[in-house]
Design a protein around this motif. Structure first.
Motif, PDB file in Angstrom:
ATOM      1  N   GLY A 286       0.929  -1.109   0.195  1.00  0.00           N
ATOM      2  CA  GLY A 286       0.102   0.112   0.021  1.00  0.00           C
ATOM      3  C   GLY A 286       0.911   1.180  -0.116  1.00  0.00           C
ATOM      4  O   GLY A 286       1.075   1.521   1.005  1.00  0.00           O
ATOM      5  N   ARG A 287       1.118   1.691  -1.279  1.00  0.00           N
ATOM      6  CA  ARG A 287       1.919   2.790  -1.384  1.00  0.00           C
ATOM      7  C   ARG A 287       2.213   3.426  -2.695  1.00  0.00           C
ATOM      8  O   ARG A 287       1.363   2.776  -3.621  1.00  0.00           O
ATOM      9  N   GLU A 288       2.448   4.727  -2.885  1.00  0.00           N
ATOM     10  CA  GLU A 288       2.158   5.369  -4.268  1.00  0.00           C
ATOM     11  C   GLU A 288       3.141   4.869  -5.196  1.00  0.00           C
ATOM     12  O   GLU A 288       4.080   4.334  -4.903  1.00  0.00           O
ATOM     13  N   ARG A 289       2.248   4.526  -6.407  1.00  0.00           N
ATOM     14  CA  ARG A 289       3.567   4.120  -7.384  1.00  0.00           C
ATOM     15  C   ARG A 289       4.732   5.112  -7.548  1.00  0.00           C
ATOM     16  O   ARG A 289       4.435   6.198  -7.664  1.00  0.00           O
ATOM     17  N   GLN A 290       5.814   4.778  -8.286  1.00  0.00           N
ATOM     18  CA  GLN A 290       6.906   5.379  -8.300  1.00  0.00           C
ATOM     19  C   GLN A 290       6.693   5.987  -9.800  1.00  0.00           C
ATOM     20  O   GLN A 290       6.416   5.191 -10.753  1.00  0.00           O
TER      21      GLN A 290
END
Ligand code: UD1
Ligand code: CA
Length: 456
Positions: free
Chosen positions: A435-439
């Motif tokens: 669960g994190r922003e895509r790079q």
């Protein structure tokens, strides 16, 4: 047995009553109570002031007698007279003479009875007798009187040169005491009724007064100010580490190690320098503590190791390792073979068998299943500003680095979490939570920036 402990102890210059000052994990007054009990006292009476400040600080079963006003040690003993066991010799101890031993009390009572004495007083020869009552003997060696020296005026220069002092520990025949105590007046430098004055009164009434000179003057050291407290503490600390070493523990540098009287160490436990073990801490055999570790009320199993860390009111299982530089707070249970590494704070957490929290983490209000391994920078967000919530990790969870777990949240067995994830929802067994922003890579960015074409 009666323990005199009323009065504030003005020479301590403290808000705390003198006999409640701490000596190696117990208030001063609890030391003579323990010695009296160990010596087989059927009844222990402690004399307190009308405010009953000692209530709640004394072991179970100890009775409190109240001295209505602080009119001196004779008044203190008189206050307890109604409570003593009839027909038995009255043993008097001082709440501020903590290191008296059960053996010394027993020997004093035995000597008193053998001699058929009406009163027996324990004395000691001190290098520095200042502040103590001095023992003045007659030409035949018998006790003539005791002169007080706390305030000037009671003792002559010649008497001040005497190095034999009154320990404040006595045995009395109850009838001889009852007859002589009312005769003790207060015509002296402090305007107080001095208990030692009862001795010449008993002698004058035909009773035998015996003097027993102690072979170990350290056991009779009194505490009147903080300098004396430090001296007594030094002796108490040496006694404590000696007992533990003789029982098989290796205390590498006793001088830099502070261990409370209630601490237990197993055989081959090693305590490295600059460690502080307090409360009812127990360390199992073969475990290694320190250097530089504090354990306050901690149960440590066997063959564990705790390096440069601070732990309070928690448990560390067999073979577990903690530190360096960890803070383990109350309610935590670290399972057998678990590893808690550097810069880890645990609070009210259960760390399962063989689980690892190796680096730079805060794990609070959490259950960590057996064999789990939480990455560096694991943080449990356990507090929502109002209440605390629990994070539950199943067995063999592989936690990524820099992961926050927003409690309440549950992770099943064999779960993986990806680096940088903020876990806000439960994770089923065997899953990966990410669960994190895509790079996003912005190519040519550096060149655009240098050419002043914005920063996009
Ligand atoms: C006392 C003895 C002194 C002896 C020394 C040993 C007297 C007068 N002097 O002196 O000869 O060398 O102990 O340590 O006894 N207490 C009460 N009520 C009172 C006054 C004192 O309960 O009104 C208690 C204190 O809490 C203390 C003990 O009695 O635990 C001794 O009193 P303290 O004032 O410390 O006497 P010292 O001057 O030390
Ligand atoms: Ca004293």
């Amino acid at each position: 047995m009666v323990i005199l402990a009323a009065g504030q102890g003005t020479r301590m210059r403290s808000r705390t009553p003198k006999v409640l000052h701490d000596l190696c994990g117990r208030p001063l007054v609890a030391w003579p109570v323990a010695a009296a009990r160990e010596a087989g006292a059927s009844k222990v009476i402690v004399v307190d002031s009308p405010e009953r400040v000692l209530e709640g600080h004394l072991p179970e079963g100890v009775e409190i007698a109240v001295q209505p006003e602080a009119d001196g040690t004779a008044g203190a003993l008189a206050a307890a007279a109604g409570l003593v066991q009839p027909g038995e010799p009255v043993v008097v101890l001082s709440g501020d003479v903590p290191l008296v031993s059960a053996a010394a009390i027993a020997a004093l009572v035995a000597g008193h009875e053998e001699a058929g004495a009406a009163a027996t007083v324990a004395t000691a020869e001190l290098e520095d007798p200042s502040g103590y009552g001095r023992v003045v003997r007659a030409a035949d060696g018998s006790l003539e009187k005791i002169v007080e020296t706390k305030n000037p005026g009671d003792a002559t220069d010649g008497e001040l040169a005497i190095r034999e002092v009154n320990s404040g520990i006595y045995v009395f025949d109850p009838d001889a005491l009852a007859a002589a105590l009312p005769q003790v007046g207060s015509d002296n430098a402090q305007g107080e009724r001095y208990l030692p004055d009862v001795l010449p009164a008993i002698a004058a009434a035909g009773g035998k007064v015996a003097v027993v000179l102690s072979e170990d003057p350290n056991l009779l050291l009194g505490v009147n100010d903080r300098v004396a407290l430090a001296r007594v503490r030094e002796v108490a600390r040496a006694m404590i580490v000696e007992r533990l070493m003789l029982a098989g523990a290796d205390i590498v540098d006793p001088a830099s190690t502070v261990i409370d009287v209630g601490v237990e160490l197993g055989e081959d436990a090693v305590v490295e320098p600059f460690s502080v073990l307090s409360g009812d801490t127990v360390v199992g055999s073969g475990s290694r503590i320190g250097p530089g570790t504090t354990l306050a009320g901690v149960k440590v199993g066997e063959d564990a190791s705790i390096l440069r860390s601070h732990l309070a009111d928690c448990e560390v299982g067999d073979g577990a390792s903690v530190g360096p530089f960890s803070h383990v707070r109350p309610g935590t249970v670290i399972g057998a073979g678990a590893k808690v590494g550097a810069f880890v704070e645990l609070k009210n957490a259960e760390i399962g068998e063989g689980a690892k929290v190796p680096h730079l983490s805060y794990v609070g209000d959490a259950d960590v299943g057996a064999g789990a391994n939480l990455g560096a920078g694991t943080i449990t967000a356990n507090y929502d500003g109002t209440s605390k919530h629990r994070t539950v990790f199943g067995e063999r969870v592989h936690g990524g680095v820099h992961v926050s777990y927003v409690a309440p949240v549950q992770l099943g067995d064999d779960v993986w979490t990806a680096a940088g994830t903020v876990v806000t929802e439960d994770v089923p067994d065997g899953s990966l939570a990410i669960g994190r922003e895509r790079q996003l890579n912005k190519e040519g960015y550096d060149e655009r920036k240098r050419n002043g074409k914005g920063d996009r």
